[in-house]
Design a protein around this motif. Structure first.
Motif, mmCIF file in Angstrom:
data_model
loop_
_atom_site.group_PDB
_atom_site.id
_atom_site.type_symbol
_atom_site.label_atom_id
_atom_site.label_comp_id
_atom_site.label_asym_id
_atom_site.label_seq_id
_atom_site.Cartn_x
_atom_site.Cartn_y
_atom_site.Cartn_z
ATOM 1 N N GLU A 158 32.039 47.963 85.628
ATOM 2 C CA GLU A 158 32.237 46.753 84.841
ATOM 3 C C GLU A 158 33.701 46.716 84.424
ATOM 4 O OE1 GLU A 158 29.348 47.305 81.735
ATOM 5 O OE2 GLU A 158 27.831 46.224 82.878
ATOM 6 N N GLU A 159 34.275 45.538 84.359
ATOM 7 C CA GLU A 159 35.697 45.427 84.065
ATOM 8 C C GLU A 159 35.991 45.875 82.638
ATOM 9 O OE1 GLU A 159 39.162 42.086 84.161
ATOM 10 O OE2 GLU A 159 37.547 41.956 85.635
ATOM 11 N N VAL A 160 36.789 46.904 82.525
ATOM 12 C CA VAL A 160 37.264 47.419 81.239
ATOM 13 C C VAL A 160 38.718 47.830 81.417
ATOM 14 C CG1 VAL A 160 35.004 48.247 80.435
ATOM 15 C CG2 VAL A 160 36.480 49.786 81.720
ATOM 16 N N GLY A 161 39.388 48.097 80.326
ATOM 17 C CA GLY A 161 40.750 48.600 80.376
ATOM 18 C C GLY A 161 40.752 50.105 80.220
ATOM 19 N N ARG A 162 41.790 50.758 80.655
ATOM 20 C CA ARG A 162 41.847 52.207 80.511
ATOM 21 C C ARG A 162 42.542 52.614 79.216
ATOM 22 N NH1 ARG A 162 42.665 56.383 78.914
ATOM 23 N NH2 ARG A 162 43.015 58.319 80.003
ATOM 24 N N PHE A 163 43.639 51.927 78.881
ATOM 25 C CA PHE A 163 44.390 52.286 77.684
ATOM 26 C C PHE A 163 44.181 51.222 76.611
ATOM 27 C CE2 PHE A 163 46.641 54.421 81.144
ATOM 28 C CZ PHE A 163 46.611 55.717 80.668
ATOM 29 N N PRO A 164 44.011 51.632 75.361
ATOM 30 C CA PRO A 164 43.750 50.658 74.293
ATOM 31 C C PRO A 164 45.021 49.900 73.901
ATOM 32 C CG PRO A 164 43.953 52.836 73.347
ATOM 33 C CD PRO A 164 44.029 53.003 74.858
ATOM 34 N N GLU A 165 44.819 48.725 73.353
ATOM 35 C CA GLU A 165 45.920 47.979 72.746
ATOM 36 C C GLU A 165 46.071 48.509 71.326
ATOM 37 O OE1 GLU A 165 47.908 45.624 74.110
ATOM 38 O OE2 GLU A 165 46.892 45.990 76.015
ATOM 39 N N ILE A 166 47.266 48.982 71.003
ATOM 40 C CA ILE A 166 47.505 49.542 69.677
ATOM 41 C C ILE A 166 48.603 48.737 69.006
ATOM 42 C CG2 ILE A 166 48.279 51.567 68.376
ATOM 43 C CD1 ILE A 166 47.137 53.286 70.664
ATOM 44 N N GLU A 167 48.291 48.219 67.842
ATOM 45 C CA GLU A 167 49.295 47.507 67.063
ATOM 46 C C GLU A 167 49.898 48.497 66.080
ATOM 47 O OE1 GLU A 167 49.451 43.970 63.791
ATOM 48 O OE2 GLU A 167 48.087 43.713 65.489
ATOM 49 N N GLU A 168 51.147 48.882 66.345
ATOM 50 C CA GLU A 168 51.822 49.881 65.521
ATOM 51 C C GLU A 168 52.303 49.247 64.218
ATOM 52 O OE1 GLU A 168 51.831 52.970 66.215
ATOM 53 O OE2 GLU A 168 51.679 53.151 68.378
ATOM 54 N N ASP A 169 52.027 49.915 63.096
ATOM 55 C CA ASP A 169 52.570 49.434 61.826
ATOM 56 C C ASP A 169 53.681 50.342 61.322
ATOM 57 O OD1 ASP A 169 50.961 51.555 61.216
ATOM 58 O OD2 ASP A 169 49.840 50.549 59.639
ATOM 59 N N GLU A 170 53.971 51.389 62.102
ATOM 60 C CA GLU A 170 55.111 52.255 61.827
ATOM 61 C C GLU A 170 55.459 52.984 63.110
ATOM 62 O OE1 GLU A 170 53.512 56.299 59.953
ATOM 63 O OE2 GLU A 170 52.964 54.571 58.723
#
Length: 183
Positions: A158-170
Motif C-alpha cells: 500500500e502506498e506509504v512514505g518511508r521517512f516522516p515529515e518533521i516540522e522542526e521548531d529548533e
C-alpha cells in the motif's frame, strides 16, 4: 561532513502520522553504498530496529536486498509472508521459509513467529511485514543484509512514505540518517 550510506538513527511513521500504531525506531550501524562501490566497498548493512507492542510495519518487499531478521530480545516477533506475483500483488502460492537452518513452506499470509534468538532470511520480492504478538512486549530486532537503500529498494504493498515529515521548531541536536548533506 557528507555521509552517503545513511548510517545513524531514524524513525518512521511511514507518512501516516500514527507512530504508536504504524512505525519503527531504527539505527543503521553499518551500510555500504552500491551506487558508489569505489568509495564504499562494504557490501552489507546492519541495523537495530525497535518495534513496540501494538506497532506495525507495513507489508513490503525489496527489489534487490536479501536480509536476515533476528529477534534480538523482548517479545515475540511476527512476520507475515507472501510471494510477489510479478505484478506487485500478493500471490496466494505457498512461501518458502528459511529460518535458522530449516527450510519449509507456509501458506501465503502466514505469520511466522520468532522468539528471542530466532531468525529468518527474507529474499527479494518476498513480501513481509512486522508485528509483535500481543502480551509479549516490545521487540528489539536485528537486521543483517545486503547494502540498504531506502530510497529505491522498497516496494510497499500500500502506498506509504518511508521517512516522516518533521516540522522542526529548533535546530536538531542529532541529525536523522536522511538529514546528512548528500554528496
Amino acid at each position: 561532513m557528507k555521509i552517503l550510506s545513511r548510517r545513524g538513527w531514524d524513525i518512521t511513521d511511514y507518512g501516516l502520522g500514527k507512530w504508536n500504531e504504524v512505525g519503527f525506531a531504527l539505527i543503521t550501524l553499518r551500510n555500504g553504498n552500491q551506487k558508489n562501490p569505489e568509495k564504499y566497498k562494504k557490501v552489507y548493512a546492519e541495523k537495530l530496529l525497535m518495534l513496540k507492542e501494538g506497532q506495525h510495519s507495513p507489508m513490503h518487499f525489496h527489489w534487490n536486498k536479501s536480509e536476515d531478521i533476528i529477534n534480538r530480545g523482548g517479545g515475540t516477533l511476527i512476520i507475515h509472508l507472501y510471494n510477489d506475483n510479478g505484478d506487485g500483488e500478493l500471490d496466494d502460492t505457498d512461501v518458502l521459509v528459511h529460518s535458522d537452518g530449516r527450510e519449509y513452506y507456509v501458506k501465503a499470509g502466514t505469520g511466522v513467529e520468532l522468539q528471542p534468538g530466532e531468525s529468518i532470511t527474507l529474499w527479494p520480492h518476498q513480501y513481509h511485514d512486522f508485528d509483535v504478538k500481543t502480551g509479549t512486549g516490545d521487540v528489539l530486532i536485528g537486521e543483517v543484509s545486503m547494502c540498504n537503500d531506502d530510497t529505491t529498494d522498497n516496494r510497499f504493498y500500500e502506498e506509504v512514505g518511508r521517512f516522516p515529515e518533521i516540522e522542526e521548531d529548533e535546530e536538531p541536536y542529532r541529525l536523522l540518517c536522511n538529514e546528512y548533506p548528500r554528496g
